[in-house]
Structures are given as C-alpha cells and as structure tokens.
Write a protein that holds these residues in place. Structure first.
Motif, PDB file in Angstrom:
ATOM      1  N   LEU A  92       5.314  -0.744  18.182  1.00  0.00           N
ATOM      2  CA  LEU A  92       4.545  -0.416  16.978  1.00  0.00           C
ATOM      3  C   LEU A  92       5.458  -0.329  15.757  1.00  0.00           C
ATOM      4  O   LEU A  92       5.106  -0.798  14.676  1.00  0.00           O
ATOM      5  CB  LEU A  92       3.777   0.891  17.171  1.00  0.00           C
ATOM      6  N   ILE A  93       6.635   0.255  15.924  1.00  0.00           N
ATOM      7  CA  ILE A  93       7.592   0.348  14.814  1.00  0.00           C
ATOM      8  C   ILE A  93       8.011  -1.057  14.383  1.00  0.00           C
ATOM      9  O   ILE A  93       8.095  -1.349  13.193  1.00  0.00           O
ATOM     10  CB  ILE A  93       8.812   1.207  15.208  1.00  0.00           C
ATOM     11  N   GLU A  94       8.249  -1.933  15.349  1.00  0.00           N
ATOM     12  CA  GLU A  94       8.652  -3.304  15.031  1.00  0.00           C
ATOM     13  C   GLU A  94       7.560  -4.066  14.286  1.00  0.00           C
ATOM     14  O   GLU A  94       7.848  -5.014  13.565  1.00  0.00           O
ATOM     15  CB  GLU A  94       9.025  -4.057  16.309  1.00  0.00           C
ATOM     16  N   SER A  95       6.308  -3.641  14.439  1.00  0.00           N
ATOM     17  CA  SER A  95       5.208  -4.348  13.773  1.00  0.00           C
ATOM     18  C   SER A  95       5.019  -3.924  12.315  1.00  0.00           C
ATOM     19  O   SER A  95       4.226  -4.525  11.601  1.00  0.00           O
ATOM     20  CB  SER A  95       3.898  -4.135  14.538  1.00  0.00           C
ATOM     21  N   LEU A  96       5.750  -2.903  11.879  1.00  0.00           N
ATOM     22  CA  LEU A  96       5.660  -2.468  10.482  1.00  0.00           C
ATOM     23  C   LEU A  96       6.220  -3.551   9.561  1.00  0.00           C
ATOM     24  O   LEU A  96       7.086  -4.327   9.960  1.00  0.00           O
ATOM     25  CB  LEU A  96       6.469  -1.179  10.271  1.00  0.00           C
ATOM     26  N   PRO A  97       5.770  -3.598   8.307  1.00  0.00           N
ATOM     27  CA  PRO A  97       6.362  -4.535   7.344  1.00  0.00           C
ATOM     28  C   PRO A  97       7.862  -4.252   7.202  1.00  0.00           C
ATOM     29  O   PRO A  97       8.294  -3.097   7.341  1.00  0.00           O
ATOM     30  CB  PRO A  97       5.629  -4.226   6.036  1.00  0.00           C
ATOM     31  N   PRO A  98       8.669  -5.266   6.948  1.00  0.00           N
ATOM     32  CA  PRO A  98      10.131  -5.095   6.912  1.00  0.00           C
ATOM     33  C   PRO A  98      10.619  -3.970   6.004  1.00  0.00           C
ATOM     34  O   PRO A  98      11.531  -3.229   6.373  1.00  0.00           O
ATOM     35  CB  PRO A  98      10.645  -6.447   6.420  1.00  0.00           C
ATOM     36  N   ASP A  99      10.036  -3.822   4.818  1.00  0.00           N
ATOM     37  CA  ASP A  99      10.521  -2.792   3.896  1.00  0.00           C
ATOM     38  C   ASP A  99      10.255  -1.390   4.446  1.00  0.00           C
ATOM     39  O   ASP A  99      11.132  -0.529   4.451  1.00  0.00           O
ATOM     40  CB  ASP A  99       9.925  -2.968   2.503  1.00  0.00           C
ATOM     41  N   SER A 100       9.059  -1.154   4.939  1.00  0.00           N
ATOM     42  CA  SER A 100       8.723   0.161   5.492  1.00  0.00           C
ATOM     43  C   SER A 100       9.495   0.425   6.777  1.00  0.00           C
ATOM     44  O   SER A 100       9.970   1.533   7.015  1.00  0.00           O
ATOM     45  CB  SER A 100       7.219   0.257   5.781  1.00  0.00           C
ATOM     46  N   ARG A 101       9.618  -0.605   7.618  1.00  0.00           N
ATOM     47  CA  ARG A 101      10.345  -0.463   8.885  1.00  0.00           C
ATOM     48  C   ARG A 101      11.810  -0.112   8.627  1.00  0.00           C
ATOM     49  O   ARG A 101      12.383   0.743   9.303  1.00  0.00           O
ATOM     50  CB  ARG A 101      10.241  -1.762   9.694  1.00  0.00           C
ATOM     51  N   SER A 128      12.104   5.144  -1.738  1.00  0.00           N
ATOM     52  CA  SER A 128      12.433   5.395  -0.335  1.00  0.00           C
ATOM     53  C   SER A 128      11.397   6.319   0.304  1.00  0.00           C
ATOM     54  O   SER A 128      10.907   6.056   1.401  1.00  0.00           O
ATOM     55  CB  SER A 128      13.836   6.012  -0.223  1.00  0.00           C
ATOM     56  N   ARG A 129      11.056   7.383  -0.390  1.00  0.00           N
ATOM     57  CA  ARG A 129      10.044   8.322   0.129  1.00  0.00           C
ATOM     58  C   ARG A 129       8.689   7.628   0.296  1.00  0.00           C
ATOM     59  O   ARG A 129       7.974   7.852   1.273  1.00  0.00           O
ATOM     60  CB  ARG A 129       9.912   9.518  -0.796  1.00  0.00           C
ATOM     61  N   SER A 130       8.341   6.797  -0.676  1.00  0.00           N
ATOM     62  CA  SER A 130       7.076   6.071  -0.629  1.00  0.00           C
ATOM     63  C   SER A 130       7.026   5.145   0.585  1.00  0.00           C
ATOM     64  O   SER A 130       6.027   5.092   1.303  1.00  0.00           O
ATOM     65  CB  SER A 130       6.897   5.273  -1.924  1.00  0.00           C
ATOM     66  N   LYS A 131       8.102   4.398   0.800  1.00  0.00           N
ATOM     67  CA  LYS A 131       8.154   3.478   1.942  1.00  0.00           C
ATOM     68  C   LYS A 131       8.085   4.242   3.262  1.00  0.00           C
ATOM     69  O   LYS A 131       7.420   3.804   4.203  1.00  0.00           O
ATOM     70  CB  LYS A 131       9.427   2.629   1.896  1.00  0.00           C
TER      71      LYS A 131
END
Length: 148
Positions: A92-101, A128-131
């Motif tokens: 699931l973590i790997e499926s996050l968008p690159p910036d958020s991940r 950073s906090r937003s992402k």
C-alpha cells in the motif's frame, strides 16, 4: 538496501536502478567512511539520497503543492492496520504517489524531521507536512478499502 529503494521508488524496476546507482556511489565514496556510527546507517543515507536524486531528475516529487489543500486525519479505529501484514502494508505504501511516498518514507520510516526533509527535497516544511498528511490520508483510505 533493496527494501529502502523499493520504499522510495514504488516499483521493482526503478528500485533496481537506484540500488545499482547507490552501490556505485557507495563504492566510489567508500574511502570517505570514517568509522563513526554504523556502516549500515552511512550506507542507508547514500541509498536514500540516490533515490531522492532519481526522483528529482524525473520530477516525480512535484513538491509545489500548498498546505491548504491538506485535510486533517482523524481515526478512531486502528484495527484494520493491526490485522494487516507487513507485506500488504508495504504494498500500500508503494502505491502512494512518488512525492507523498517519499516524504512518508523519510518521516515515518527513516526518522527525518520536516526541516531535514525540506532541506533534502528543496521545499518548505509546510509542503513536507502537507505531503505527509496526504500520504496518511491515502493510506487510511487504502487500508479501509482493503479491510472491507
């Protein structure tokens, strides 16, 4: 180190590329390791930095979003996470968008502060906090979906 690369890149092919680049960097900088601290920690930092440089080159981070777009995260029930296995959670973590991940990995897994993340990624602490907030929200959605 492959696990570190996978967490940042989100797919095996890119992770293998970053792993290879990281080992090349590690071997080229081996004489700069001074023996203070663990070798693994020193090497991990090289691989994290290599992954970040790769993400910057491909402009996958897109760190220009405003924090005003972030929603708050409130959850009363953590039982779906407790039921989930490590591999499923990592998927699931790997499926996050690159910036958020990337921010999620740096903050939650690697232990960077928002100030350090901002310096590394060339963004503001608010970004950073937003992402991180977005990553948490998306993970919560994914976990809720998978527990149904």
């Amino acid at each position: 180190m492959m696990a570190v690369c996978l967490r940042y890149m989100g797919n095996r092919e890119d992770a293998e590329d970053v792993l290879q680049e990281g080992f090349i960097t590690l071997f080229n900088k081996l004489d700069s390791y001074q023996g203070t601290g663990s070798f693994e920690g020193w090497a991990r930092k090289i691989f994290v930095n290599t992954a970040l440089m790769h993400l910057r080159r491909t402009d996958a981070l897109g760190l220009s979003d405003d924090i005003s777009e972030a929603r708050t995260l409130f959850t009363e029930e953590a039982t779906p996470v407790q039921k989930m296995g490590y591999k499923e959670l990592m998927r699931l973590i790997e499926s996050l968008p690159p910036d958020s991940r990337t921010v999620f990995n740096m903050y939650v897994i690697e232990g960077y502060s928002h100030k350090e993340i901002a310096e590394e990624l060339g963004c503001t602490e608010a970004t950073s906090r937003s992402k991180l907030q977005r990553a948490r929200l998306r993970l919560q959605e994914l976990i809720n979906e998978s527990s149904k």
